[in-house]
Design an enzyme around this catalytic site. Structure first.
Site, PDB file in Angstrom:
ATOM      1  N   GLY A   1       9.404 -23.040  -5.572  1.00  0.00           N
ATOM      2  CA  GLY A   1       8.912 -23.352  -6.910  1.00  0.00           C
ATOM      3  C   GLY A   1       7.825 -24.415  -6.917  1.00  0.00           C
TER       4      GLY A   1
ATOM      5  N   HIS B   1       5.593 -24.883  -3.815  1.00  0.00           N
ATOM      6  CA  HIS B   1       4.478 -24.401  -2.989  1.00  0.00           C
ATOM      7  C   HIS B   1       3.708 -23.283  -3.669  1.00  0.00           C
ATOM      8  CE1 HIS B   1       6.284 -26.742   0.252  1.00  0.00           C
ATOM      9  NE2 HIS B   1       5.184 -26.536   0.951  1.00  0.00           N
TER      10      HIS B   1
ATOM     11  N   ASP C   1       9.896 -23.067   5.734  1.00  0.00           N
ATOM     12  CA  ASP C   1       8.941 -24.073   6.223  1.00  0.00           C
ATOM     13  C   ASP C   1       9.595 -25.464   6.147  1.00  0.00           C
ATOM     14  OD1 ASP C   1       6.634 -25.111   7.319  1.00  0.00           O
ATOM     15  OD2 ASP C   1       5.360 -24.743   5.582  1.00  0.00           O
TER      16      ASP C   1
HETATM   17 ZN    ZN Z   1       5.087 -24.726   8.784  1.00  0.00          ZN
END
Ligand code: ZN
Length: 385
Positions: free
Chosen positions: A255, A257, A280
Site C-alpha cells: 500500500g 510502494h 522486498d
Molecule cells: Zn529488493
C-alpha cells in the site's frame, strides 16, 4: 507417516472439502477427501479445524526480517529469521542480495550457497532458502533506488561468472536493467543457465525493454518501483511489462510502494496467473521503529515505512499481509490471493515440487483462516512451532 486435515484444501487451482493430506519423508503421499481415503488406525492426525490448507508461500524477493539481513557476516540470526518467515506462511524464499562492493557480495554469496546446501540436509523447522536472487549489481544509475552508485557495475560476463561461481550455481533470479550496455549478453547467458531473468531497476525505453525480452528476460522486478514511469507517448519498459503475456511480474503490495488501485490495475493487465506477490522485506521487518541494515545501507523504520535519505528502502511487509492486502486492493478471493503467493512464484523461480499440493510435492503448507491469517505452517511435513 503423519496426516493433516482442515475444512478444505486449495491445491491451489482446485478446492477439496473435508480433506486429508498424508505425509511421509517430507513429501505428500496422498491428498484427497477424508471419506475416500483410508488411513492406518495409528496414524497421527493434526486437525486445523475451520482453516483452509494452502501451499506454503514463496517469497522470491526478500533481504531480511526479524533483525537479520541475508548478506550479513554473522549467520546466527538465520534460524530465527526463517522461523519468523514461517510464522507468516512462508515455506521457501530466495535470499536477495543488493549491490555492495564486489568482494563483499562474493563473500555473501558463498555464505548463502552454504545456507542453501545445508537447508536441504537439515530439518530445522522454518522457511528454506531455495536459491539466490541477485538484485544488482547490473542496475541503472537512473533507477538505482537506494543501491549505492559506486557498487553498480556495467553488465559483463566476467563479473556474472564471478557471481555465479561464488554462489556455486545457486542463482534463481537475476534482476538486471536491460538498457545497459552488455545487458543482452548477460541476460542470454543467465537464461541459458536456467536463471529467471527479471527486468528491473531500469530506465529502459520500449525498444530496450523488448531487446531485453528477446535476449531472455521473463519477469519484472517490483513493477512500477525503480522503473521508468509509464508515459502514454513514450511507453517505456512498463508498457512492455504490462502488455507482454510472456512476462510475469511481481509487486510489493504494502500500500506504500504502489497505490492499491495500481496493484489492481497490474492484476487486471497481467491476469492473476502472471502476478507474483513479493515483500522486498528488509531486516527491520517485524521489529520496533529504529535503525536497521539493508546490506551496507542504514535504513530507518518509522510507522511501517523503511527509508534511507528519504527514499523507500525495501519494505517491512510480510507475505501473509500482502495476501490479505491484495484481497482488498484487487477484490480477489483468498484462493486467488494465495495463488499469487505460492503457485505463481514457484513457477517463476522454477521450484520443482513447490507451490502446489499434490502427491509427490513437498509437504510445505499453511493453514489459513477465512480472512487470510496464518494459523499454522508446515515445512517438509514438520509443524513450525
Ligand atoms: Zn529488493
Amino acid at each position: 507417516m503423519i496426516a493433516f486435515t482442515a475444512q478444505s484444501v486449495y491445491t491451489p487451482s482446485s478446492t477439496i472439502s473435508d480433506p486429508v493430506i498424508v505425509v511421509e519423508g517430507g513429501k505428500i503421499t496422498t491428498l484427497g477427501g477424508r471419506e475416500s481415503t483410508s488411513l492406518p488406525s495409528n496414524i497421527k492426525l493434526t486437525d486445523f479445524g475451520d482453516c483452509t490448507i494452502a501451499p506454503g508461500f514463496i517469497d522470491i524477493h526478500i533481504h531480511g526480517s526479524a533483525g537479520f539481513d541475508v548478506m550479513q557476516v554473522d549467520q546466527s540470526g538465520r534460524s530465527g529469521f526463517e522461523r519468523f518467515l514461517a510464522k507468516h506462511g512462508v515455506t521457501a524464499y530466495c535470499p536477495t542480495t543488493i549491490a555492495a562492493p564486489l568482494d563483499a557480495t562474493l563473500a555473501a554469496l558463498e555464505r548463502l550457497a552454504d545456507a542453501i546446501e545445508s537447508a536441504s540436509a537439515n530439518g530445522a523447522a522454518g522457511a528454506k532458502p531455495l536459491g539466490i536472487h541477485l538484485e544488482g549489481p547490473f542496475l541503472s544509475h537512473a533507477k538505482r533506488g537506494v543501491h549505492r552508485p559506486e557498487d553498480l557495475i556495467v553488465p559483463n560476463l566476467r563479473t556474472f561468472e564471478q557471481l555465479w561461481q561464488a554462489a556455486r550455481g545457486h542463482v534463481r533470479v537475476l534482476t538486471i536493467a536491460p538498457e545497459l550496455e552488455g545487458a543482452p549478453e548477460v541476460i542470454t547467458e543467465a537464461a541459458r543457465r536456467g536463471v529467471t531473468v527479471s527486468l528491473g531497476h531500469s530506465d529502459a525505453n520500449l525498444d530496450a525493454a523488448q531487446r531485453g525480452v528477446a535476449a531472455g528476460g521473463r519477469h519484472a522486478t517490483h513493477t512500477f518501483n525503480a522503473m521508468r514511469a509509464l508515459d502514454h507517448r513514450d511507453p517505456g519498459i512498463l508498457a512492455e511489462v504490462l502488455t507482454n503475456d510472456n512476462l510475469t511480474a511481481d509487486v510489493i503490495a504494502d500500500g506504500f510502494h504502489v497505490a492499491p488501485s495500481v496493484v489492481d490495475l497490474l492484476i487486471k493487465a497481467k491476469k492473476l496467473e502472471r502476478v507474483v506477490l513479493i515483500t522486498d522485506a528488509m531486516s527491520a521487518t517485524g521489529m520496533p521503529d529504529g535503525h536497521y541494515r539493508l546490506g551496507l545501507i542504514d535504513v530507518e523504520l518509522k510507522a511501517g515505512r523503511c527509508t534511507a535519505n528519504g527514499t523507500l528502502a525495501g519494505s517491512a511487509l510480510t507475505l501473509d499481509r500482502a495476501v490479505a492486502n491484495v484481497m482488498n486492493f484487487a477484490k480477489l478471493d483468498l484462493q486467488q490471493a494465495v495463488q499469487a503467493a505460492s503457485f505463481n512464484p514457484a513457477q517463476v523461480a522454477r521450484a520443482k515440487g513447490k507451490g502446489m499440493l499434490q502427491p509427490q510435492a513437498d509437504a510445505d503448507f499453511v493453514a489459513l483462516t477465512a480472512d487470510g491469517k496464518v494459523r499454522a505452517t508446515v515445512v517438509r511435513g514438520e509443524l513450525v512451532q
